[in-house]
Scaffold this active site. Structure first.
Site, short mmCIF file in Angstrom:
data_model
loop_
_atom_site.label_atom_id
_atom_site.label_comp_id
_atom_site.label_asym_id
_atom_site.label_seq_id
_atom_site.Cartn_x
_atom_site.Cartn_y
_atom_site.Cartn_z
N LYS A 171 0.84 -1.19 0.00
CA LYS A 171 0.00 0.00 0.00
C LYS A 171 0.87 1.24 0.00
O LYS A 171 1.54 1.56 0.99
CB LYS A 171 -0.90 0.04 1.24
CG LYS A 171 -1.99 1.09 1.09
CD LYS A 171 -2.55 1.59 2.40
CE LYS A 171 -1.84 2.78 2.94
NZ LYS A 171 -1.94 4.01 2.13
N GLU A 246 10.39 1.40 10.26
CA GLU A 246 11.30 2.52 9.98
C GLU A 246 10.50 3.79 10.22
O GLU A 246 9.60 4.11 9.44
CB GLU A 246 11.80 2.46 8.53
CG GLU A 246 12.58 1.20 8.17
CD GLU A 246 13.96 1.16 8.80
OE1 GLU A 246 14.45 2.22 9.24
OE2 GLU A 246 14.55 0.07 8.85
N CYS A 280 13.36 11.52 6.39
CA CYS A 280 13.47 11.09 7.79
C CYS A 280 14.86 11.35 8.35
O CYS A 280 15.04 11.49 9.55
CB CYS A 280 13.11 9.61 7.89
SG CYS A 280 14.10 8.59 6.80
N GLU A 382 9.18 15.94 15.84
CA GLU A 382 9.49 15.89 14.41
C GLU A 382 8.54 16.83 13.66
O GLU A 382 7.33 16.60 13.64
CB GLU A 382 9.34 14.46 13.86
CG GLU A 382 9.81 14.34 12.43
CD GLU A 382 9.53 12.96 11.81
OE1 GLU A 382 8.44 12.41 12.01
OE2 GLU A 382 10.42 12.46 11.09
P1 NAD Z 1 2.26 7.98 8.09
O1 NAD Z 1 2.65 7.19 9.27
O2 NAD Z 1 1.15 8.94 8.21
O3 NAD Z 1 1.87 7.01 6.86
C1 NAD Z 1 2.75 6.03 6.38
C2 NAD Z 1 1.93 4.97 5.69
O4 NAD Z 1 1.16 4.28 6.67
C3 NAD Z 1 0.95 5.51 4.66
O5 NAD Z 1 0.88 4.63 3.55
C4 NAD Z 1 -0.35 5.50 5.44
O6 NAD Z 1 -1.49 5.42 4.61
C5 NAD Z 1 -0.19 4.24 6.25
N1 NAD Z 1 -1.04 4.13 7.45
C6 NAD Z 1 -1.65 5.11 8.15
N2 NAD Z 1 -2.35 4.58 9.19
C7 NAD Z 1 -2.16 3.25 9.16
C8 NAD Z 1 -2.60 2.16 9.96
N3 NAD Z 1 -3.40 2.33 11.01
N4 NAD Z 1 -2.18 0.92 9.67
C9 NAD Z 1 -1.34 0.71 8.62
N5 NAD Z 1 -0.91 1.70 7.80
C10 NAD Z 1 -1.30 2.96 8.07
O7 NAD Z 1 3.59 8.70 7.59
P2 NAD Z 1 3.73 9.75 6.43
O8 NAD Z 1 3.16 11.05 6.89
O9 NAD Z 1 3.25 9.15 5.16
O10 NAD Z 1 5.33 9.86 6.31
C11 NAD Z 1 6.10 10.71 7.10
C12 NAD Z 1 6.74 9.96 8.24
O11 NAD Z 1 7.49 8.85 7.73
C13 NAD Z 1 7.74 10.80 9.00
O12 NAD Z 1 7.56 10.57 10.37
C14 NAD Z 1 9.08 10.28 8.54
O13 NAD Z 1 10.14 10.47 9.46
C15 NAD Z 1 8.78 8.83 8.34
N6 NAD Z 1 9.76 8.21 7.46
C16 NAD Z 1 10.67 7.34 7.99
C17 NAD Z 1 11.64 6.78 7.18
C18 NAD Z 1 12.66 5.82 7.74
O14 NAD Z 1 13.31 5.13 6.95
N7 NAD Z 1 12.84 5.75 9.05
C19 NAD Z 1 11.66 7.07 5.81
C20 NAD Z 1 10.70 7.95 5.30
C21 NAD Z 1 9.75 8.52 6.13
#
Ligand code: NAD
Length: 479
Positions: A171, A246, A280, A382
């Protein structure tokens, strides 16, 4: 443009026939309709993936490696389209998307093809027996990814999962679905085996949650925010699924008093503001030695003020829009909060209004804030936008303590002319990834991941291949 889910090698509409709007945040216009899928669509995708599992898992490794190379070759032909789609979907500059997103999306496949080809055999001899380790696929795996590096992060999971013989239900973020769809077109064009990769679009709380909850999905690899990671872990852990998380970061960029200040200022600016601070690994807390504070900050402010914020489609743009109006408002609320927390805005600090076609886009000037306490909300939470705070320290020990003050522990960098001193500081920062005199310099063989609330587990090289396989040790007693 209307996207569909990709299940069993076919583009199919969502079960309930509902669609979500997908926006270009730099212009605030609708660019696509995407399926608002539900648990029924996930069920279909899981069926497709589990049906494909017996054949894919027994396809010889060298044939699976060949498939990765075929995907890479077909994606490579569409690199400029990948860059353009990432740019309109995320608001990032097209030149950044070309250099980073498009290239890495292809090289993730070639890297894991090479890595799997050269995977070391695991063998442990005893005085009277031999152990050898075989790798079996985990089964059907769920891959969930964020919006900041859409195809880059999706393929970073798909490639190792595929090569280890797993079938996939993935997804992508609902905010950035376009390049996942392009990948499906690529799979279709090369007659990739049907059902091995299934993509379901939709909201995280519905589609993501249904994937994590599904009893036939044996492992979840999730990249996203820490708050979402907590929900994913709470759902998956009692089901004893393999889990890789991650998550977020609040990374420190540490400028020691012997650093080359011009190079360090360029490095700190790049670390803070690449992709509008929406990586990130971005260094959103800049810790600066007292002795060089004023000189360094002057250079940094000059670097940042010279960055061109503008239309992501133009080649001289350094910084595009942030991902959405909603995210822009969240970032602006932190800038407002900084004033309450006694911060001083050195540059930026406001929403930008740009000419057409970006007049309604989500643009924020790159913002540097100092005089704000290291334990303030702005310096510990963050923000994930073009905002960095600057803090003064008087000894290496104090810099380390300040770096370790947050709940996060993903990455960081140390800038110095003394490599040994840089290493000594880096080794004491509680993070999974540290750079000395560089930032985001990646070797895909190395372990990637965070400590504390930045995640659980590591990706990259052997770590990804181990996550996507079940290691079975067979001990054979000598005759
Ligand atoms: P998010 O957590 O809002 O969403 C990430 C994904 O999870 C999306 O596809 C979303 O639809 C899905 N999601 C949301 N609720 C869910 C649930 N209950 N169950 C399963 N999936 C669900 O994050 P975002 O806003 O898309 O991305 C930004 C965040 O990602 C920041 O905190 C950033 O630091 C982090 N990030 C981390 C890394 C890493 O490698 N550590 C890399 C990139 C981004």
């Amino acid at each position: 443009m209307q996207l569909e889910n990709y299940i069993e090698g076919k583009f199919i509409p969502p079960f309930h026939g509902n669609y979500l709007e997908n926006l270009n945040p730099a212009e605030n216009i609708v660019i696509a309709q995407i399926p608002e899928s539900t648990a029924e669509d996930v069920e279909l995708a899981v069926k497709s993936a589990t049906n494909a599992q017996p054949i894919w898992s027994t396809t010889p490794l060298n044939e699976r490696i060949d498939w990765l190379r075929k995907i890479a070759a077909a994606l490579d032909l569409r690199k400029s389209e990948i860059a353009m789609l990432e740019s309109i979907d995320t608001g990032k500059p097209v030149k950044l998307a070309e250099r980073v997103d498009a290239n890495r999306s292809v090289s993730n496949f070639t890297f894991f093809a090479d890595h799997a080809e050269n995977l070391a055999e695991l063998r442990f001899e005893m005085a009277d027996a031999t152990n050898y380790v075989i790798r079996k696929p985990v089964g059907t795996v769920g891959l969930i990814t964020p919006w900041n590096l859409p195809l880059y992060l999706l393929t970073w999971k798909i490639a190792p999962a595929l090569v280890m013989g797993n079938t996939i239900v993935a997804k992508p973020s609902e905010l950035t679905p376009l390049t996942a769809n392009l990948l499906c077109e690529v799979l279709d064009s090369i007659n990739f085996p049907k059902g091995v990769i299934n993509i379901v679009h939709g909201l995280g709380s519905i589609v993501g949650q249904a994937i994590v909850e599904h009893p036939k999905i044996s492992a979840i690899s999730f990249t996203g925010g820490t708050a979402t990671g907590k929900i994913v872990a709470a759902t998956a852990a009692p089901m004893f699924k393999k889990l890789s998380l991650e998550l977020g970061g609040k990374n420190a960029t540490i400028i020691l008093d012997d650093a080359d200040l011009s190079i360090a200022a360029q490095g700190a600016a790049r670390a803070a503001f690449t992709n509008s601070g929406q990586v990130c690994l971005c260094g959103s807390r800049i810790l600066v030695a007292d002795a060089i504070y004023d000189e360094f900050v002057e250079k940094l402010v000059s670097e940042v003020s010279n960055m061109t914020v503008g239309n992501p489609q133009l080649t001289d743009t350094d910084i595009g829009s942030v991902i959405s109006q909603e995210h822009m408002n969240k970032i602006l609320s932190y800038i407002d909060l900084a004033a309450n927390e006694h911060g001083r805005i050195l540059t930026g600090g406001k929403q930008l209004s740009l000419p057409k076609p970006n007049a309604d886009g989500a643009f924020i000037a790159p913002t540097l804030i100092d005089r704000i306490p290291i334990d303030s909300r702005c310096a510990t939470e963050e923000i994930f936008g073009p905002v960095a705070t600057i803090h003064r320290f008087s000894s290496d020990e104090e810099a380390i303590d300040m770096a370790n003050l947050t709940q996060y522990g993903l990455a960081g960098s140390v800038w110095t002319s003394d490599t040994e001193r840089g290493k000594a500081v880096a080794e004491q920062v509680e993070s999974g990834i540290l750079w000395v005199n560089t930032w985001l310099h990646r070797d895909l063989r190395t372990p990637f991941g965070g400590v504390k609330n930045s995640g659980v587990g590591r990706e990259g090289g052997d770590w990804s291949l181990n996550f996507f396989s079940e290691l079975t040790n067979i001990c054979v007693k000598d005759d």
